[in-house]
Each structure stands twice: as structure tokens, then as C-alpha cells.
Design an enzyme around this catalytic site. Structure first.
Site, PDB file in Angstrom:
ATOM      1  N   CYS A   1       0.836  -1.209   0.000  1.00  0.00           N
ATOM      2  CA  CYS A   1       0.000   0.000   0.000  1.00  0.00           C
ATOM      3  C   CYS A   1       0.870   1.259   0.000  1.00  0.00           C
ATOM      4  O   CYS A   1       1.559   1.532  -0.958  1.00  0.00           O
ATOM      5  CB  CYS A   1      -0.980  -0.029   1.184  1.00  0.00           C
ATOM      6  SG  CYS A   1      -2.340   1.132   0.976  1.00  0.00           S
TER       7      CYS A   1
ATOM      8  N   HIS B   1      -3.639  -5.489   0.831  1.00  0.00           N
ATOM      9  CA  HIS B   1      -3.027  -5.750   2.134  1.00  0.00           C
ATOM     10  C   HIS B   1      -3.089  -7.236   2.496  1.00  0.00           C
ATOM     11  O   HIS B   1      -4.066  -7.670   3.120  1.00  0.00           O
ATOM     12  CB  HIS B   1      -3.784  -4.982   3.213  1.00  0.00           C
ATOM     13  CG  HIS B   1      -3.522  -3.521   3.222  1.00  0.00           C
ATOM     14  ND1 HIS B   1      -2.469  -2.963   3.914  1.00  0.00           N
ATOM     15  CD2 HIS B   1      -4.169  -2.487   2.644  1.00  0.00           C
ATOM     16  CE1 HIS B   1      -2.479  -1.644   3.759  1.00  0.00           C
ATOM     17  NE2 HIS B   1      -3.508  -1.325   2.982  1.00  0.00           N
TER      18      HIS B   1
ATOM     19  N   GLU C   1      -1.513  -8.689   4.834  1.00  0.00           N
ATOM     20  CA  GLU C   1      -1.403  -8.858   6.293  1.00  0.00           C
ATOM     21  C   GLU C   1      -2.754  -8.744   6.981  1.00  0.00           C
ATOM     22  O   GLU C   1      -2.898  -9.091   8.148  1.00  0.00           O
ATOM     23  CB  GLU C   1      -0.402  -7.841   6.867  1.00  0.00           C
ATOM     24  CG  GLU C   1      -0.926  -6.429   7.080  1.00  0.00           C
ATOM     25  CD  GLU C   1      -1.016  -5.587   5.810  1.00  0.00           C
ATOM     26  OE1 GLU C   1      -0.858  -6.145   4.696  1.00  0.00           O
ATOM     27  OE2 GLU C   1      -1.268  -4.368   5.926  1.00  0.00           O
TER      28      GLU C   1
END
Lengths: 280, 996
Positions: free
Chosen positions: A96, A235, A237
């Protein structure tokens, strides 16, 4: 095997370092969160690090353009060390805002880099900004789940063995742009690692919300020529566990009725495992 | 005006979506625009060489897409008008802050914080527009309270060589000293002093102290008899801040009639919590209530959840963006300042607006010079402010709501809340205990002090009128705050570098220092050491300024060097501004002169008791009876697209709810993306335990009876938590009263009744209050479009926020129907309770042009409901429920449609199977807002177990989920009364805010 050391940058409005560090630890790495200023003060930290991460966030509040001010801070203070670092057999991941920083540092797509002999900074080919992540077509921050198709020919080490990903995006400036010639070179040089697709797997062809920002050629992620440096807007994660998915309550019921086991993990974890396994 | 040496204009070489989106938005509002281009301009007033200026400019552009000009006007072909918007002097300019830091880092120079960098934005407009229209476009985009605007035609632009290099440097020509204020004046002068503020030498006043006569007399007596002198301006301002309604909650503390002697807060809110905690005994989960910046409850054995909900109404009425961003970033700081410092893990919001499609204007003054921003502008600004505040801080926003009523046109309500997480023990000590010690340094960290936010605390204690100070407006800077938040919560706290911490909120240093000094007994502050944004502030302004992003800490001498050096490394400004002591006096010095010297006890406890009388005459809200409609298809569609039932997806997706990776049940649920009324997060990724967030709010019920309004709000807040899988015995509540006209005994009567219900129902459910806030004067005095006087009061609004615990997040439920063939049940009883309902409002508008209210307000049968919730909890634990939605505004019909739209599945339902013995009308069964109800879908395999578990509880098997793509309902007489396509329902639900 020793756990590879991951160094995650923090400070100045970076804000995804904790969950990204967690994802790496969960995948068997040793995570270390380091403030940008501490790294500038103690550059030798890069010597032992195997995976350098630019996490997501809002460095400098996106003022003057996302990722620009943090890229400047690094260019002004850390660029030589960073270039020396990537010459070693190391990995760099930008997520990002981190992807925006990598683009503004010229670390991806780094089209000229593999044409030069050593690829060091002296010939000026690395650190050249070739692409951009501009405002979403909607000019609106978009936090939503997307489907991604992994490019088969990409050299990226982060995506080995992955075909599809269902993970979230959350950004205001993720609209991938490159001048026509550069875009061609990116495509021909297999620099694209992920594209936005429709849930059934067909190309998004720029259509919102499948392509959430208007990116050229539905590009969600690119890498450098070695495949060791990758930037991505989505993302991973935030999608390492099953219950993080947007559709998990539906899938849970589905699996129960099909007498299937309910998984613990979800798609995003594969990116981190690939990074860790690169060193095994 | 001063001019900058360099004006750098950054423009796009490639397409810029900002211009396209703006063009389309303005076109939709009727402007004949063809194209819009935007330049970002940086005015740099520093002694740089030309080549350094070029270097600086190069660092400000993205070289692939942008280019720049220095001291040369950007001149695109054939544009018609150019509009430049910049800030007024002294207004926070966050981008300028970044640019200054970047240039300093690039050129290794040091630039003045006060006047070196400023930013503006220029819009180049193409189209068939007149100058008047160009100005109107400008006024659509700027706010005169914080910004300046320049509109030039193409010709003027070229004649002047562009927009020019003027910069808004702050120039204050004031005598920076403390003045004595004479209190030996006639009573009418004293009243004026309280209402309009301390007089300046030129006869103007400094803005409201909001002190009443009784308080002023107490102050006069104290100075005459104890101090034997007149007060200084800073002393008087400080007392006014500390005693303000905003800080001391004087109305909640006041004696009310004969029966509430200690105040409604003590009797109804605090006492409820005390009793619940006592009754829970070993199961009490409260850790810290009503004493700190936020409330604290147990999360698990090792962690505590901090929770706080604030309002920021008055500032948001003036500058919606600045008001709401300051609100959200401010409540984040309450969490950072909870205990020894907590980490924010989730934000929540609630916005009460007037109809954004209402374009009739309101003015603060009779001449029409001071226009109130129209509802749509307020909505857009407020929504955007929480977007930037939350997203930039990296705090997810999983939960929120919007609510509309025309009476929010004078003042919108902006609720902002934050949850935090803190280990139970930090450095071997209980983390919720903190104490400034005598000898500790008083350290201020974060932003600098300016004139912004002066009188915020006293201002929010007054109605909004033409004297409302623009200086009350501030703009938040989340990045500055993020820097110190990380430095404190992730580093300094665990190194044990300080003894106490609190937020600088309302009242600024005057409140934070005085509050912390209570922990040790006194303080001495050197005001000239406080870092300022610009010179020229009077000492009283420095003391009460509410400039944002600041916290106050007490740092022991032996740890000071480590603390200051850590902050410096993290780019956080930290300054020692004084010392805590145990002198029992608060002393402030300015350049060695004592300008403030007060007894601490007087400052904190001197406020005289207020006595209030209330009355509550209840009015009937009868409406002309209407026949039951024959065909519900159109009603069914309309009811999904009401302002208060429609999708507000446009807010949910622009607020990052995935950051920190803690999201479990999200703000948009199912394939069909429907707004849920409850969310679940998982704060620790290695634990299965979750936090459940929801709320209840029924302002429309206040028109009938505030007692049952409050009861329904509490029941809804509790029921919603249960509906997602939360446990009933682990729910905490937060109360936010946003009242109106609170000098009026009838409004106070409504307040007293609401507070009484707060006690009754919290006690019955065993759900303690852990934190709360009130805002008592949400009124607007001004003029309408025809300059008739108007007085608009918000409906008495009580927000009950709820926070629960779910032991295992894998059991959490979402609202979407999941599989064709699943069975649909309604749990709970439906009564004829349409009073204040969305349906009556709709029918009234349809039939007569104005809402019907009615009198049959929903009641709460807490003992029965608690039994239902307990059974529901067992059903969740046994995995018997596939989807679950709590029935709220819009009743059964809206709940059914939401589950169907979310699941993108059809349904058939039979109203005869709904437990509703006393109800004879189909519309009442569909739209009554009876409390204590859920709508669930169940796997047919589990039918037996499910029904067995709910035996003895009012429950009905009303239909099945199917793949027909239609919603079909059979009425009480057995005939089909609804047959609509789910797609059309979804359209109606989603189109209301299309284009927002």
C-alpha cells in the site's frame, strides 16, 4: 534453519507495521519494527536484515502525494545503504503506502536496472521513478475486498505457487499509471505480479469495483527484474486468518453443511510464507 | 499582506481524477462545466537560492505525472475562471508542515515554523459559466471561517500574472500581559462579563465565559475575602473553563426538584453502575469507571479495554471538516490518555443531520451575512473529517450510524468514539493507576499553541448564534498525533518514563495541568516556555487555547533527559513548562511575574450548587387515522430507501475498517453489502476473544416520552450485541446526552425522565455505564430565508453505545441470509407499537406532507427480554443460528429486507405466524418497532434443536429463504400483500445516497 530477520519501517504516519510484523512472525520469521529515524542513525541494522518491509499507512499524511515525502526522507538519508542492501540476496516488500514509496524510490519496476551490468546506483539507473500511483478514479478512499489473479510469468518470489488471492485494499491513491512505452516494457519484462479480476476470475478490465481504483491493465502489484523486490496495493497482512475474510460467516456455514473442516488461515499468509521460505 | 519569495505551482502532465470527479459533482449541481484542472501551490518564504528552490520543487512532484513552475503562473489553454483557495491566518495547514520538514531534510536548513511555508489549491474551470456562477462554485468549495478565496477570470488572471504570492502570516498586535479584571461592578455589568466575556480596552469583548450570576458572586466573594484582590484575566478565564458546563457537567450535577438532591448523574448513572457492580460481585468486569479520560473494562486476564464516546457538535456546525476531524482525533487522545496510556484499536461514529436534500438556507444574523452551511455541505464535511482523522491515524472504524431529522439543521450532532487496549500491568504496576508526584516536571508534547480553539469549552455551553467565535474552529493534524501516540504507547510507557498522562482537550493546559495537579496537590507553570505557533498571544490565551494534538505528562526529574531525547528522535516536540508540587496552590508565571495564584480546592470544588426545577407535561401526538393499505409493494420499496433506513455504504467503505487486521464482523455484511448495526473486532490476533460494538438511538421517540425513548435505546444497544453473539453478562454502556434548551424546565423534565430510565434498565440488564458525556445546548437562534426569526432545537437525543465481549469470534453472526431452504424465525413479541416509528413518519409525509408521530411508543419488558437474550446466547454457542439481525428502526419488514439484500436471496414469509396476538393490521405487524426482537435464519437440519431451545419464548417460524429473487409476504387474512424483486429492493436501499 535460522529465522530470517525482517525489518519493518515505522514512524511518520506508517501504521500497518504491527500486523505485518505479526504475519511474518506467524510465518516463521523474526520481526523487528524500526523507526525510520533510528535506521538513519544506525544504518548497520540493514546488514543482518534479510527482508525489508515498507508497511502500509499514511506517511506524512500523503501530503504532496502518497509515499513521496517518505521516499524523499529515504533518498536524502539512506539511499546508498538501501541500494547496497538490495544488491545482496535480500527481499523488499512494499504494501500500500509502502508500494507508493517503492515506486517513488524507483525500486520497482526498475526497468533499466537489469540492463546495466552491476545495477548499482552509480550509473543512475536505479532510483529512477518510472511509474506512479495516482488518485483513485473515484477520488475516494476505498476500503473493500478484491480478487487478484497472479501473473504466471512473474519472477516475484513472493507469489510462488499462488494462483488467486482474495484480500482487501484500502487506499485513496492506488491507481497505477505508467507512460505507454513504460507500460509496454513493464508487461514485456514480466514486471506485473498481480491484477484485479472479477470474482469469477475474468479480467476486471478497469471496471469498478473489481478494479477499485482505475489502475492501467488492472495492475495491483509489480516487482523488479530480480523478483526480490515487490510492491502491492492490497493488504495481505489483513487477510492471514479465515475470520478476517469478508465472506467467512457464509463460508463457515457452507463448510459445515459440506462436512468440511473450517480453515484457520486465509490467502494473505502465503505471501509471507513465500518470503520466509526463500531463505530456507 | 506579506509575500512569499517563491510560489511553486505543481500541475499534472497526465489525467488527474480529482478534476474529473469535481467537474462531475458540480455538473450534477447544475453548473455548466466542461473541465476542471487543479494545481497544488506551495508558497515558500525562505532565504533559499534559486537552485535550492528548484531542488525543493523537484522534491514536491511525482516526476512521472507532475511538473512544476516557480514564480510563473500555470496557464492552461482557454480556461474561463480560476479559483484559488487558501487558509486564513493561523489556521492549521498540515501539508505546509510536511513540506517544511521535507525541505529542511533535503537542503539541511532550518525554516521558521511560523511563516515559511503555506499551501493553496487553484481550480481552473472551463465551461459556459458567468462570473457569478464561478463565485458560487467557489463558495461551494470553501468555508469563509477558515479559508480565503480568490476568483479570477482568465483575463484578470493574466493581467495579474497569476494568483500572486501573498501569504497569510499571523499578525497580532496585542499587549501580551495579564490584565486585572475589576469585579467590584454593578450586577448587570457582572452578568455581561459572564455572558460576553472580559472587556478589551477598545470596548470589544473576548468571548463568553459562560459563567452564571451565582458563580460570579462566588468568585467575587473568594477574591474579596480570601485573596483580598481582584482576579487577573487568566485566573477568571481558567475558572470559567474549569467550571464550564462542558467540563463540570453542571446540569447533570445540579439539584433537580426535591427528589434528586445530588444530581441526576449521581442518582441515575453513577448509582446504576455502583449497584450493578455490587450485584455482580465476583463477576464485575469494570476496572475504571467515570474517573479517567475513558471507561475501562476487563478484556481478558491480561488486558483492559478503554472506551469513550464524545460529541463535537458546535465546532462541526461551523466547520464540518475541522470539527469532526478534531472530534475523532480528540477522542483518540482520550484513549491514549487512559490509564498510563492505551493503544486505540477502533473508532466509531454517529452523525445526526438534517435532510441533505433540503436547500433552504439559514442565517445567523438578520442581514444574511453569516450563512449556516446547508445540510449537504455539513454532511460531506463531517463525513470527510472522520475519514481523514481515522484513516490517517491507522485506527479502524468498524461501527457507526447516520440519523436524519429536520431539527438537526441548526446544529448537527457528531458523535465520535474510540476503543483502546492496555495491558493490565505496565512495568509491574496496575496500568489504570497513575499519579503525578510533587517534583515531577510538567511536560507538554505534540503540537504548538495558537489562538485556535479559544473558548471551546465555554462555547459549547452556549447556543449557536451570531456571536459564536470563529476562533473556536480548529483543524486536526492526525500525523502529528500519530507520531506522539506511537512514541508514548509503544515506547515511553513501557520504559516507565512518566508517572501520569492526560489529554489536552477542552480548556487546554488550564484544565489538563489543574486536573493532574489534583493527584499531587499543586503546580507552578512558566507560561513563557510554552512553544507557540506564532508570537503575540496573551498569557490567558496560551493557558486556555485548545490547539490540538497535545498531551500533558508528569515526568520525574531522573527520567526527563531520556524522555525528552526519545521524543526528539520520534519527531515529537516536548517541552518542560513547569513543576508539580504539593503546595495546594496553582501558580502560573509569565516572564517571572506571577499572574495566576489560586487555591486548588477553590478551583476544583468552589463551583456553587445549581438548583433546577423541571416539569414534564406530556402532549398527545394523535394523527388522523388512515386505512390499512391494500398493496404494500411500493411501501415496501419506499421504506427501504428512507434517509433513516437506506444504505450508507458510501461512508462505510471510505473509512478503513480493516487496518490493524482486527475486523471480524464488518460494517457492510453479506454479498449484498448491507450496513449492519453491530460489529465485531478481534483486538489480539493470537486470541479468539472479540469485542462487540453497537449502539441504540431513538430521537423520534423523544416526541412521545423520553423515559421509554431511553429504555428502547438501552434495549437496542444491548440486544444488538447479543444478536452478533456477545454475552449479556459482559456488556458495558456509554451514555451521550445531546439535549437542547436546557434552561427550560420542560426540557429538563424530559432529561430527568430519560435519566431515570437509564437507571432502571441498566440495572435490570446488569449493564453498567462506564463513561459518558453530555452536551446540553444544541440549539440554533437565527433567521430563515425570509429573515423570520427561528429557534431550532435538536430533538432530545440520547446515544447509548454498547461494548460487549464474545469469547470465541468464530461463533459471531452476520445478518445475511445464506442458503435457500433455510428457515426464517422471528424471536420476540410484536405489539401495536408504531409511535415514533419510521412507518408513521413515512405515512404522515405521504398523506399530509408532515410526519405522523403517534403515541404508542414501544415499551421494554426487561425481565422477559433478558430471558430471550439468555436463550439466544445458548443458541449461538450451539451453532444453531445461520444469520441474525436485531429488529430496529423500520421493524420486521426492514429487517427481513436487509437480510435478503445482504444474502442476495429471496424469501417467503407469513404474517400469521408472527407472534403478535393483539395486532390486527398487516402494516403494524410489518412496521411496529417493538423491542426485544430478532430475525434469524436456521439450517433446516437444526429445526428441532432450535425450536426445543426456544420453547416457552414468543417465537414464530415465519417463512423460508429461497432463490426466487423475490420477497413474498402473505398477510393476516391469508392473501399475498407483498411480492417484490430483491434487486429492486436493493436499488431502493442503495440509491438514496447515490452520488454522495
Amino acid at each position: 534453519m535460522a529465522k530470517p530477520e525482517v525489518l519493518l519501517l515505522a514512524g511518520y504516519g506508517i501504521n500497518c507495521e504491527d500486523e505485518t510484523a505479526y504475519a511474518f512472525e506467524y510465518s516463521g520469521a523474526k520481526s523487528r519494527i524500526v523507526h525510520v529515524n533510528d535506521l538513519i542513525e544506525n544504518r548497520s541494522m540493514l546488514n543482518t536484515c534479510r527482508i525489508l518491509v515498507f508497511p502500509g499507512g499514511f506517511s506524512y499524511g500523503d501530503d504532496t502525494g502518497s509515499g513521496l515525502a517518505l521516499a524523499n526522507r529515504i533518498k536524502n538519508n539512506l539511499m546508498d545503504e538501501l541500494l547496497a542492501y538490495i544488491e545482496r540476496d535480500t527481499l523488499v516488500l512494499g504494501i500500500c503506502n509502502g508500494f507508493q514509496v517503492l515506486v517513488n524510490l524507483g525500486l520497482v519496476p526498475a526497468l533499466k536496472r537489469d540492463q546495466s551490468t552491476a545495477g548499482n546506483s552509480a550509473d543512475g539507473t536505479t532510483g529512477r521513478v518510472e511509474a506512479a500511483l495516482v488518485h483513485n478514479n473515484t477520488f475516494r478512499y476505498q476500503c473493500r475486498w478484491v480478487d487478484l489473479m497472479i501473473e504466471k510469468n512473474s519472477p516475484s518470489v513472493f507469489i510462488r505457487g499462488i494462483r488467486r488471492l482474495h484480500i482487501p485494499v484500502a487506499h485513496g491513491e492506488g491507481n497505477f499509471y505508467a507512460p505507454e512505452d513504460t507500460l509496454k516494457a513493464i508487461e514485456n519484462g514480466s514486471r506485473v505480479t498481480m491484477r484485479y479480476v472479477k470474482p469469477e476470475g475474468t479480467p476486471a478490465q478497469g471496471l469498478f469495483p473489481f478494479n477499485p481504483n482505475g489502475s492501467m491493465n488492472d495492475i495491483a502489484s509489480i516487482c523488479d527484474g530480480t523478483g526480490r523486490i515487490m510492491g502491492m496495493m492490497p493488504h495481505p497482512e489483513r487477510a492471514i486468518f479465515f475470520t478476517q475474510r469478508d465472506d467467512w460467516t457464509f463460508l463457515k456455514e457452507k463448510y459445515i453443511r459440506e462436512n468440511k473442516e473450517i480453515p484457520e488461515e486465509s490467502d494473505g499468509i502465503m505471501i509471507f510464507r513465500n518470503a520466509v521460505n526463500y531463505f530456507s | 499582506m506579506e509575500k512569499a519569495r517563491f510560489r511553486i505551482e505543481v500541475f499534472y502532465k497526465t489525467e488527474d481524477s480529482r478534476g474529473n470527479v469535481l467537474k462531475n459533482r458540480l455538473k450534477n449541481r447544475g453548473f455548466g462545466l466542461e473541465k476542471v484542472l487543479i494545481t497544488d501551490n506551495y508558497l515558500i518564504n525562505a532565504d533559499l537560492s534559486e537552485s535550492d528552490a528548484v531542488k525543493a520543487a523537484l522534491s514536491l512532484i511525482q516526476p512521472v505525472t507532475q511538473d512544476f513552475l516557480i514564480n510563473e503562473a500555470f496557464s492552461p489553454d482557454e480556461f474561463d475562471y480560476a479559483v484559488e483557495i487558501g487558509f486564513l491566518p493561523g489556521v492549521t495547514d498540515n501539508a505546509a508542515h510536511t513540506v517544511r520538514e521535507s525541505i529542511e531534510d533535503l537542503l539541511k536548513v532550518s525554516l521558521s515554523i511560523e511563516d515559511s511555508v503555506f499551501t493553496t489549491v487553484t481550480y481552473f474551470l472551463w465551461g459556459s459559466i458567468s462570473e457569478k456562477e464561478a463565485r458560487k462554485i467557489g463558495s461551494e468549495m470553501y468555508n469563509p471561517l477558515i479559508q480565503r478565496i480568490k476568483v479570477l477570470s482568465r483575463q484578470e488572471y493574466f493581467n495579474r500574472g497569476g494568483m500572486g504570492n501573498e501569504i497569510p502570516v499571523v499578525k497580532i498586535f496585542e499587549n501580551p500581559e495579564a490584565d486585572e479584571v475589576d469585579l467590584s461592578v454593578p450586577d448587570d455589568q457582572l452578568i455581561k462579563l459572564g455572558r460576553e466575556g472580559i472587556p478589551n480596552p477598545d470596548g470589544t469583548r473576548r468571548g463568553p465565559l459562560a459563567l452564571e450570576m451565582a458563580s460570579l458572586e462566588t468568585i467575587r466573594k473568594y477574591f474579596n475575602e480570601v485573596e483580598k484582590r481582584n482576579p487577573t484575566d487568566i485566573e477568571l478565564e481558567s475558572i470559567a473553563q474549569t467550571w464550564s458546563e462542558h467540563c463540570k457537567h453542571t446540569i447533570f450535577a445540579a439539584r433537580m426538584d426535591h427528589d434528586v438532591t445530588g444530581g441526576i448523574y449521581k442518582k441515575y448513572i453513577k448509582e446504576a453502575t455502583v449497584r450493578i457492580r455490587r450485584e455482580k460481585g465476583g463477576k464485575d468486569f469494570c476496572v475504571s469507571v467515570f474517573s479517567d479520560n475513558a471507561g475501562g473494562i476487563e478484556f481478558d486476564e491480561n488486558y483492559i479495554i478503554a472506551d469513550k464516546v464524545e460529541t463535537h457538535n458546535s465546532p462541526s456546525a461551523l466547520d464540518p471538516f475541522g470539527g469532526s476531524i478534531t472530534g475523532i482525533v480528540g477522542v483518540n487522545r482520550d484513549i491514549i490518555g487512559f490509564g498510563i496510556a492505551s493503544r486505540p484499536i477502533a473508532n466509531r461514529y454517529g452523525f445526526c443531520f438534517a435532510d441533505p436534500f433540503d436547500n433552504r438556507l439559514l442565517y445567523r444574523d438578520k442581514k444574511g451575512e453569516s450563512m449556516l452551511l446547508p445540510p449537504r455541505r455539513i454532511l460531506e464535511g463531517v463525513v470527510h473529517g472522520v475519514n481523514v482523522g481515522g484513516n490517517h491515524s491507522g485506527i479502524p472504524t468498524p461501527q457507526g450510524f447516520v440519523y436524519f431529522d429536520e431539527r438537526y439543521k441548526g446544529k448537527p450532532l457528531v458523535f465520535v468514539g474510540t476503543l483502546g487496549l492496555i495491558p493490565r500491568e505496565v512495568c509491574g504496576k496496575l496500568s489504570v493507576v497513575k499519579k503525578a508526584r510533587a517534583g515531577d516536571n510538567i511536560v507538554m508534547i505534540g503540537g504548538r499553541v495558537g489562538r485556535d480553539g479559544i473558548h471551546g469549552a465555554t462555547f459549547s455551553s452556549e447556543a449557536l448564534n451570531s456571536g459564536s467565535p470563529a476562533a473556536a474552529v480548529q483543524i486536526g493534524d492526525p500525523i502529528t498525533q500519530k507520531k506522539f501516540s506511537d512514541a508514548i504507547v509503544k515506547e515511553a510507557r513501557d520504559m516507565g518514563l512518566y508517572n501520569s498522562i492526560t489529554d489536552n482537550g477542552a480548556g487546554g493546559l488550564s484544565c489538563s495541568v489543574a486536573e493532574m495537579a489534583r493527584e499531587c496537590g499543586g503546580f507552578e507553570v512558566f507560561l513563557d516556555r510554552v512553544p507557540l505557533k506564532y508570537p503575540g498571544l496573551s498569557p490567558w490565551q496560551i493557558w486556555v487555547s485548545e490547539s490540538q494534538e497535545r498531551m500533558t505528562l508528569s515526568v520525574p526529574p531522573e527520567k526527563l533527559d531520556r524522555f525528552i531525547s526519545l521524543m526528539k528522535k520520534r519527531g515529537v516536540e516536548a517541552t518542560v513548562i513547569g513543576v508539580f508540587n504539593n503546595s495546594s496552590r496553582g501558580i502560573v508565571k509569565y516572564h517571572d511575574k506571577v499572574i495566576f495564584d489560586l487555591d486548588m480546592t477553590f478551583l476544583h470544588e468552589g463551583l456553587p450548587e445549581k438548583k433546577l426545577k423541571t416539569s414534564y407535561p406530556k402532549k398527545s401526538n394523535k394523527y388522523p387515522p388512515f386505512d390499512e393499505p391494500d398493496n404494500f409493494n411500493n411501501i415496501f420499496l419506499d421504506m427501504m430507501g428512507r434517509l433513516n433506513t437506506a444504505s450508507f455504504e458510501f461512508i462505510s467503505y471510505q473509512y478503513d475498517h480493516e487496518v490493524q487486521g482486527n475486523s471480524v464482523i464488518k460494517p457492510l455484511q453479506g454479498k449484498g453489502r448491507v450496513n449492519g448495526n453491530v460489529s465485531v473486532i478481534r483486538p489480539l490476533l493470537d486470541s479468539k476473544r472479540g469485542v462487540v460494538l453497537s449502539h441504540g438511538l431513538y430521537p423520534s421517540y423523544s416526541d412521545i416520552d423520553t423515559y421509554w425513548m431511553a429504555a428502547c435505546s438501552i434495549d437496542t444497544a444491548v440486544r444488538n450485541i447479543v444478536s452478533a453473539g456477545g454475552a449479556l453478562d459482559r456488556i458495558a454502556l456509554l451514555d451521550n446526552f445531546c439535549w437542547c434548551d436546557s434552561n427550560n424546565p420542560e426540557r429538563l423534565g424530559q432529561l430527568k425522565e430519560a435519566a431515570r430510565a437509564c437507571y432502571d434498565f441498566a440495572v435490570q440488564y446488569g449493564t453498567p455505564y462506564i463513561s459518558g458525556k453530555d452536551s446540553m445546548f444544541n440549539d440554533f437562534k437565527g433567521y430563515d430565508e425570509d429573515f423570520n426569526e427561528v429557534f431550532i432545537s435538536v430533538p432530545p437525543t440520547l446515544l447509548i453505545s454498547s461494548t460487549g465481549i464474545i469469547e470465541d469470534i468464530t461463533l459471531a453472526l452476520s445478518i445475511d441470509f445464506k442458503f435457500a431452504g433455510d428457515l426464517i424465525y422471528i424471536i420476540g413479541e410484536t405489539l401495536d407499537e408504531t409511535g415514533g416509528s419510521e412507518y408513521l413518519a413515512y405515512m404522515g409525509e405521504k398523506i399530509s406532507g408532515t410526519k405522523y408521530i403517534g403515541d404508542r411508543i414501544p415499551r421494554v419488558n426487561a425481565p422477559l427480554f433478558a430471558e430471550i437474550y439468555g436463550t439466544f446466547e445458548r443458541a449461538v454457542k450451539s451453532n444453531l443460528i445461520t444469520s441474525s439481525i436485531s429488529i430496529e428502526r423500520g421493524g420486521l419488514a426492514v429487517a427481513l429486507c436487509k437480510s435478503a439484500i445482504a444474502g442476495m436471496l429471496g424469501f417467503s414469509a407469513d404474517l400469521l405466524s408472527v407472534p403478535a396476538e393483539e395486532v390486527r393490521r398487516n402494516d403494524t405487524v410489518l412496521y411496529s418497532e417493538s423491542q426485544g426482537r430478532f430475525l434469524v435464519s436456521v439450517n433446516p437440519d437444526k429445526k428441532g434443536k432450535f425450536e426445543e431451545l426456544f420453547k416457552g419464548i414468543p417465537m414464530g417460524f415465519i417463512g423460508t429463504v429461497n432463490e426466487s429473487g423475490r420477497g413474498v409476504i402473505t398477510g393476516l387474512d391469508g392473501g399475498k400483500i407483498v411480492d417484490v424483486s430483491i434487486n429492486r429492493l436493493a436499488e431502493s436501499y442503495k440509491n438514496r445516497f447515490k452520488g454522495f
